[in-house]
Design an enzyme around this catalytic site. Structure first.
Site, mmCIF file in Angstrom:
data_model
loop_
_atom_site.group_PDB
_atom_site.id
_atom_site.type_symbol
_atom_site.label_atom_id
_atom_site.label_comp_id
_atom_site.label_asym_id
_atom_site.label_seq_id
_atom_site.Cartn_x
_atom_site.Cartn_y
_atom_site.Cartn_z
ATOM 1 N N ASP A 199 23.995 37.045 17.033
ATOM 2 C CA ASP A 199 24.767 37.252 17.843
ATOM 3 C C ASP A 199 25.266 38.452 18.318
ATOM 4 O OD1 ASP A 199 25.520 34.768 18.629
ATOM 5 O OD2 ASP A 199 26.716 34.508 16.930
ATOM 6 N N CYS A 200 24.852 39.529 17.432
ATOM 7 C CA CYS A 200 25.172 40.890 17.776
ATOM 8 C C CYS A 200 24.268 41.894 18.361
ATOM 9 C CB CYS A 200 25.635 41.590 16.548
ATOM 10 S SG CYS A 200 27.236 40.652 15.861
#
Ligand code: BGC
Ligand code: NOJ
Length: 809
Positions: free
Chosen positions: A483-484
């Site tokens: 997600d990052c």
């Protein structure tokens, strides 16, 4: 250092030092009513949805730590204490907390008085039960005052912590006998209330927090407790609470017990009131009556234990290693069930008001619980699929109460759709229920737009193909599993979402990880099509998979490992040409699990590089070297200090992917060595470093670049549970559900001589003994099923209740 020990016979973890390095919690509830409970009695309860139906308050991030919960106060002479030590922190003569499956028992003693709190949520009822047993172990009579205390939340946990101008005026309660009803907003649009009851006569009560605690009072020493009685207060606004007080005169060796219960009750709209303003208490009384004596309490507990025993019987292993056995047979499976119930919503690190159910998270969690609760796994798949968008993309999250896709975050996380294939495939292998593919499921929760589940899988598959970038690799969108890794977002301002502000999707940034996923789950998809006799489509799918494999080996290979991605400018990420973040774990794991480079040698090289550059004594870090500066073109990953979270933390979730990769290469010794590094039971002795519960996985352990190397965070709600369970049971122990039967293909350390597995699979219990006669790490020589040798490694499905299997390596 240890703070407790495992008691495998009872399936409990027993904490004997109350000053654990962090609160060590348990989950109570397995249907619709849940409570989180720490080893010192902290926690909170909710019905179905920790955001929208919060029953009691919990202040995260508070000091002193972990004060809100389900505490019992004891006052004897001038000493105030709690059996769980908090919040008074009065030194106890003895303390013990037993966390079991769906229940906990906290016992404290002080001055020859023993107080035991037994807590559980029974099957199918919306109630948290707490029996308190007080025992005067001295040879003198004692005068003791006992108090219960809970603080109600005004239902919507988000609103409860922000909208004070309104909320300080809305709180309402009713009291009848020993029952305290919390009915805020019931007068208007709600048709539910909470009730906190005692099954014994009480001497006084409070429902106003100010009255019980004192306006400037403290949970460590409430004024009412100091005074030895409550004030019979009725809350009008402010902070409604529930406190019972019982005065006890105990003879020497006398025991007294009382059952408290906190319940959630819904009332049909037309029957809400029995008189103007007076709530209809009949449904509450009916519920309470099911648990108002010891016999009923014990019966509920027995049922709960049976429920868990039954679930866990689906997979039981006996190796020579008790740590492995306790993880597989008890705790890892238990954690998988908790992730089924909670997804990523409520833990001591997830506030319950943030993320609801994650699309990719819930799909992956399913890999770990499908064998225990196949029917509910089926429902879950259909719920998740109904949030899929018509173009095959997916809402990244949905709310458990409404089951609707969350439009604040939206979609565009381009790995999401492929996880739907992953979980459906796992479900079919487990159950053989091909009919699920015919179920009509909405797109975007719109019944006008429904299609069979197979069509959902088709659109998932095509979504990747419709979103390819310049190297014919999948576009990453807002992010993939990581997600990052936000290659399109370019977030510049504090407070912005790293994922969804700015230009979050682009036509250039590509993910080698999604490419690996596409190959792995594309193969599964094509198998499914083949089974359905859709041969032409199956062939086309395989062709697309092969093209993707070629694209990975051509433009996704960096020489000694798989590349991670191309950024929005077409520059490499996770390459030897980068100054930092040269190598990432995710594509190594996923590409090898997909079989890419296994024959041609890239896979082995990649694993060697992982060992050389990413492995540490506490597990494999996510990437290396850690980013030391914030990089606009990479996003959130570079926002974390080096060694934490996605910036080179040890992300426990994808460690098992490397373990799987090692088993594919036939390396049983390596696989087990890596498995042990992140396995909590193996870290129990260094709890002062690891800090999180030694019975469950945490999401992340600080990596080698972090000042607190080895420190765990975010325990419980992580995909790690499902993946480690899957890799141990399927990759290492080698028990693999397959379409036509149960496949056995272990990859174990060469020193393991023998182990036994009981595996429930499609109504048959398989009693499997694996003997490693040749001291190999992999390679089944012979399988006998009920003494008859079979061809190959798949035990065909049969209709017997019990089958004996002998496997020789
Ligand atoms: C975390 C990720 C998580 C994401 C969820 C990030 O801040 O680092 O681990 O997946 O939030 O939105
Ligand atoms: C936690 C999230 O829940 C999960 O979806 C994500 O894959 C990992 N963090 C990695 O960012």
């Amino acid at each position: 250092m240890q703070f407790g020990h495992f008691e495998d016979q009872k399936k409990e973890y027993v904490i004997s030092n109350c000053r654990t390095p962090l609160p060590w919690i348990n989950y109570l509830g397995s249907d619709e009513f849940f409570a989180l409970l720490s080893n010192t009695g902290g926690g909170y309860a909710f019905y179905k949805d920790a955001k929208l139906r919060r029953i009691t308050r919990y202040r995260y991030n508070n000091l002193p730590l972990d004060q809100d919960g389900f505490h019992i106060y004891i006052k004897e002479k001038d000493v105030i204490w709690n059996p769980g030590w908090q919040p008074s922190k009065t030194e106890l003569d003895s303390y013990e907390c037993r966390h079991g499956l769906g229940y906990s028992i906290i016992t404290g003693t002080k001055n020859k008085l023993s107080v035991r709190q037994e807590l559980y949520v029974p099957k199918y009822d919306n109630i948290l039960l707490m029996r308190v047993t007080v025992n005067n172990t001295s040879d003198q009579p004692k005068n003791v005052d006992l108090f219960s205390f809970v603080e109600f939340c005004l239902w919507d946990a988000q609103d409860d912590t922000t909208n004070f101008q309104r909320n300080y005026s809305t709180g309402e309660v009713e009291v009848e006998g020993s029952n305290i009803y919390h009915k805020t907003e019931y007068r208007e649009r709600r048709n539910h209330y909470a009730v906190f009851f005692a099954n014994k006569k009480i001497d006084s009560f409070d429902t106003s927090r100010d009255s019980f605690m004192g306006l400037y009072g403290s949970p460590s020493s409430p004024e009412a407790v100091e005074n030895g009685r409550c004030n019979d207060s009725i809350a009008h606004g402010w902070q409604p609470v529930g406190a019972h007080h019982i005065h006890l005169q105990l003879q020497a060796n006398e025991t007294y017990d009382v059952i408290f219960g906190l319940a959630y009750v819904e009332v049909p709209e037309k029957e809400k009131f029995i008189a103007p303003g007076i709530i209809n208490k009949a449904p509450a009384k009916k519920l309470i009556a099911r648990y108002d004596n010891n016999k009923k309490f014990d019966a509920g507990m027995k049922k709960l234990r049976q429920f868990w025993d039954e679930l866990l019987q689906g997979f039981e292993v006996r190796t020579q290693n008790e740590k492995v056995d306790r993880m597989v047979n008890i705790w890892n499976a238990y954690q998988c069930m908790v992730t089924f119930n909670m997804s990523r919503s409520a833990s001591y690190y997830e506030s319950g008001i943030g993320r609801g159910m994650g699309f990719r998270d819930s799909c992956q969690d399913l890999l770990g619980f499908v064998h225990m609760i196949p029917e509910r796994a089926r429902e879950r798949i259909l719920d998740i699929a109904a949030t899929q968008k018509a173009d095959g993309g997916a809402y990244h999250q949905y709310q458990p109460l409404t089951k609707k896709g969350n439009s604040d975050i939206g979609g565009g996380f381009n790995d999401d759709p492929l996880w739907l294939i992953a979980c459906t495939d796992a479900y079919i292998r487990e159950t053989g229920d091909w009919d699920i593919l015919k179920e009509k499921v909405d797109f975007d929760n719109d019944p006008k737009n429904a299609a069979p589940l197979l069509e959902h899988l088709r659109r998932s598959f095509n979504y990747t193909l419709n979103n390819l970038g310049p190297h014919k690799l999948p576009l990453i969108g807002r992010a993939d599993w990581n997600d990052c890794l936000n290659l399109n977002c370019f977030s510049r301002y504090p407070g912005e979402s790293f994922q969804i502000s700015g230009p979050s999707e682009g036509p250039v940034a590509e993910s080698v990880f999604i490419a690996g996923m596409f190959v792995k789950y594309g193969k599964a998809y094509s198998e499914i099509l083949k089974h359905l006799k859709k041969n032409k489509e199956a062939k086309e799918a395989i062709r697309a998979v092969q093209d993707m494999e070629k694209a990975v080996l051509k433009d996704g290979w960096d020489g000694r490992w798989f590349l991670r991605a191309y950024d929005a400018f077409g520059k490499k990420v996770g390459s030897r040409y980068n100054d930092e973040g040269k190598i990432f774990i995710e594509p190594q794991g996923m590409c090898i699990m997909a079989g890419i480079g296994v024959e041609s040698g890239e896979a082995q090289k990649a694993l060697d590089s992982v060992q050389e550059r990413l492995e540490t004594k506490y597990g494999i870090v996510l990437q290396n070297p850690a980013y030391t500066t914030y990089r606009l073109n990479l996003g959130e990953i570079s926002s974390y200090p080096p060694g934490y979270k996605e910036n080179a933390g040890i992300f426990c979730h994808n460690n098992p992917w490397i373990v799987f990769a090692e088993t594919i290469m036939g390396h049983g010794n390596r696989a087990f060595e890596l498995y042990k590094k992140t396995c909590p039971a193996f870290l129990e002795e260094i709890s002062e470093i690891h800090r999180t519960e030694p019975y469950v996985y945490c999401q992340m352990v600080a990596g080698k670049d972090a000042p607190t190397f080895g420190e765990g965070k975010n325990s419980w709600l992580t995909g790690t549970a499902a993946w480690t369970f899957t890799v141990l049971t399927q990759g290492i122990l080698g028990i693999q559900p397959d379409y036509e039967g149960l496949k056995v293909d272990p990859c174990i350390p060469d020193y393991v001589k023998e182990y036994k597995v009981n595996r429930r699979f499609r109504n048959t219990m398989y009693h499997i003994t694996i003997r490693n006669e040749s001291g190999a790490q992999k390679g089944v020589k012979k399988i006998l099923v009920d003494r008859k040798q079979i061809e190959g490694k798949i035990i065909p499905v049969c209709d017997k209740k019990n089958v004996k299997v002998e496997v020789i390596i």
